[in-house]
Write an enzyme that holds these catalytic residues in place. Structure first.
Site, PDB file in Angstrom:
ATOM      1  CE  LYS A  41      15.189  73.060  61.406  1.00 29.54           C
ATOM      2  NZ  LYS A  41      14.791  72.686  60.022  1.00 29.54           N
ATOM      3  N   GLY A  42      13.419  78.799  64.871  1.00 30.36           N
ATOM      4  CA  GLY A  42      12.991  80.184  64.645  1.00 30.36           C
ATOM      5  C   GLY A  42      13.738  81.243  65.428  1.00 30.36           C
ATOM      6  CD  GLU A  97       9.752  80.063  70.770  1.00 30.28           C
ATOM      7  OE1 GLU A  97      10.705  80.087  69.970  1.00 30.28           O
ATOM      8  OE2 GLU A  97       8.984  79.102  70.917  1.00 30.28           O
ATOM      9  CG  ASP A  98      10.151  81.902  66.837  1.00 27.23           C
ATOM     10  OD1 ASP A  98       9.531  81.459  67.825  1.00 27.23           O
ATOM     11  OD2 ASP A  98      10.168  81.320  65.735  1.00 27.23           O
ATOM     12  CG  ASP A 101       0.303  81.551  67.429  1.00 26.38           C
ATOM     13  OD1 ASP A 101      -0.509  82.472  67.488  1.00 26.38           O
ATOM     14  OD2 ASP A 101       0.214  80.629  66.601  1.00 26.38           O
ATOM     15  CE  LYS A 129       0.956  84.718  65.548  1.00 23.39           C
ATOM     16  NZ  LYS A 129       0.863  84.170  64.164  1.00 23.39           N
ATOM     17  CG  PHE A 150       1.800  82.548  59.437  1.00 23.00           C
ATOM     18  CD1 PHE A 150       1.612  81.662  60.496  1.00 23.00           C
ATOM     19  CD2 PHE A 150       2.903  82.390  58.629  1.00 23.00           C
ATOM     20  CE1 PHE A 150       2.514  80.627  60.733  1.00 23.00           C
ATOM     21  CE2 PHE A 150       3.817  81.361  58.857  1.00 23.00           C
ATOM     22  CZ  PHE A 150       3.616  80.482  59.905  1.00 23.00           C
ATOM     23  CB  VAL A 151       5.103  87.442  61.046  1.00 23.83           C
ATOM     24  CG1 VAL A 151       4.083  88.552  61.102  1.00 23.83           C
ATOM     25  CG2 VAL A 151       5.263  86.811  62.416  1.00 23.83           C
ATOM     26  CG  ASP A 157       9.579  77.966  59.253  1.00 27.16           C
ATOM     27  OD1 ASP A 157       9.195  78.230  60.401  1.00 27.16           O
ATOM     28  OD2 ASP A 157       9.398  76.856  58.709  1.00 27.16           O
ATOM     29  NE  ARG A 163      13.754  77.918  59.470  1.00 25.97           N
ATOM     30  CZ  ARG A 163      12.872  77.685  60.437  1.00 25.97           C
ATOM     31  NH1 ARG A 163      12.571  78.619  61.306  1.00 25.97           N
ATOM     32  NH2 ARG A 163      12.290  76.507  60.535  1.00 25.97           N
TER      33      ARG A 163
HETATM   34  P1  IMP Z   1       2.677  78.430  70.216  1.00 29.49           P
HETATM   35  O1  IMP Z   1       2.970  77.133  70.911  1.00 29.49           O
HETATM   36  O2  IMP Z   1       1.347  78.377  69.502  1.00 29.49           O
HETATM   37  O3  IMP Z   1       2.795  79.633  71.080  1.00 29.49           O
HETATM   38  O4  IMP Z   1       3.645  78.518  68.996  1.00 29.49           O
HETATM   39  C1  IMP Z   1       4.946  78.860  69.042  1.00 29.49           C
HETATM   40  C2  IMP Z   1       5.638  78.447  67.755  1.00 29.49           C
HETATM   41  O5  IMP Z   1       4.768  78.457  66.618  1.00 29.49           O
HETATM   42  C3  IMP Z   1       6.720  79.435  67.424  1.00 29.49           C
HETATM   43  O6  IMP Z   1       7.936  79.081  68.033  1.00 29.49           O
HETATM   44  C4  IMP Z   1       6.797  79.345  65.927  1.00 29.49           C
HETATM   45  O7  IMP Z   1       7.653  78.319  65.530  1.00 29.49           O
HETATM   46  C5  IMP Z   1       5.399  79.006  65.486  1.00 29.49           C
HETATM   47  N1  IMP Z   1       4.637  80.203  65.038  1.00 29.49           N
HETATM   48  C6  IMP Z   1       3.582  80.773  65.639  1.00 29.49           C
HETATM   49  N2  IMP Z   1       3.143  81.851  64.961  1.00 29.49           N
HETATM   50  C7  IMP Z   1       3.970  81.957  63.902  1.00 29.49           C
HETATM   51  C8  IMP Z   1       4.049  82.903  62.816  1.00 29.49           C
HETATM   52  O8  IMP Z   1       3.285  83.877  62.693  1.00 29.49           O
HETATM   53  N3  IMP Z   1       5.046  82.681  61.926  1.00 29.49           N
HETATM   54  C9  IMP Z   1       5.932  81.652  62.001  1.00 29.49           C
HETATM   55  N4  IMP Z   1       5.887  80.760  63.004  1.00 29.49           N
HETATM   56  C10 IMP Z   1       4.916  80.909  63.939  1.00 29.49           C
END
Ligand code: IMP
Length: 176
Positions: A41-42, A97-98, A101, A129, A150-151, A157, A163
């Site tokens: 949803k982000g 994508e938001d 990470d 990140k 963590f944002v 969220d 959100r």
């Molecule tokens: P990844 O697979 O670890 O790259 O994670 C991606 C997903 O993790 C994002 O679409 C977010 O939903 C969540 N996420 C990662 N870091 C954060 C953060 O700092 N705040 C909120 N959601 C996060």
């Protein structure tokens, strides 16, 4: 533990950067009709602002994948919870994508969507990140590179909270 929110990127700065991204993407997709694939949803807030800053006609669709659940630590497991409505064959697809990470989600999504034979496939992320990468991943367009915080806010969220905040904020005291 008591939570605390510190503004990392304010709404005006986000809006200016989204407008810049919109100009760059519109130039790159001139004469084409891209399909924006929002990751629920982000990315909803980012996608809704980004699409209004584009000067090329777009279609939109959404996917939902499993994410952190009730923890801020990635499990490394990606599952499709909601798939796209239509075929991607021959389309110019831009995943929206938001945040990147660990890179696990987008790495999986990009491979999965590439196998559906789009004409082109790119990724735009609002935030990156890089310090927390577990797999190599580079987005084609990125709004802001941020440190390992963590944002929340602007669609992001923690346990479905925050959100709606217009600024991107660092969440302290509620993680893990
Ligand atoms: P990844 O697979 O670890 O790259 O994670 C991606 C997903 O993790 C994002 O679409 C977010 O939903 C969540 N996420 C990662 N870091 C954060 C953060 O700092 N705040 C909120 N959601 C996060």
């Amino acid at each position: 533990m008591e939570r605390k929110l510190d503004v990392l990127i304010d709404a005006r700065t986000i809006s200016n950067r989204v407008a810049e991204l919109g100009r760059e993407i519109s130039r790159d997709y001139q004469g084409r009709h891209p399909l924006l694939v929002g990751v629920l949803k982000g990315a909803v807030v980012f996608l809704s602002d980004l699409m209004r800053s584009l000067t090329v006609p777009v279609e939109i669709d959404f996917m939902a994948v499993s994410s952190y659940g009730y923890s801020t630590t990635s499990s490394g497991v990606v599952r499709i919870l909601k798939d796209l409505e239509k075929s991607l064959e021959g389309k110019d697809v831009l995943i929206v994508e938001d945040i990147v990470d660990t890179g696990l989600t987008l790495n999986y999504l990009r491979e999965n969507l590439a196998s559906r034979k789009p004409n082109s496939l790119k990724v735009v992320t609002l935030l990156d990140k890089p310090e927390r990468r577990r797999v190599e991943f580079t987005a084609d367009y990125c709004g802001f590179v941020i440190p390992d915080y963590f944002v929340v806010g602007y669609g992001l969220d923690y346990n479905e909270k925050y959100r709606h905040l217009p600024d991107l904020c660092i969440l302290k005291g509620e993680e893990e």
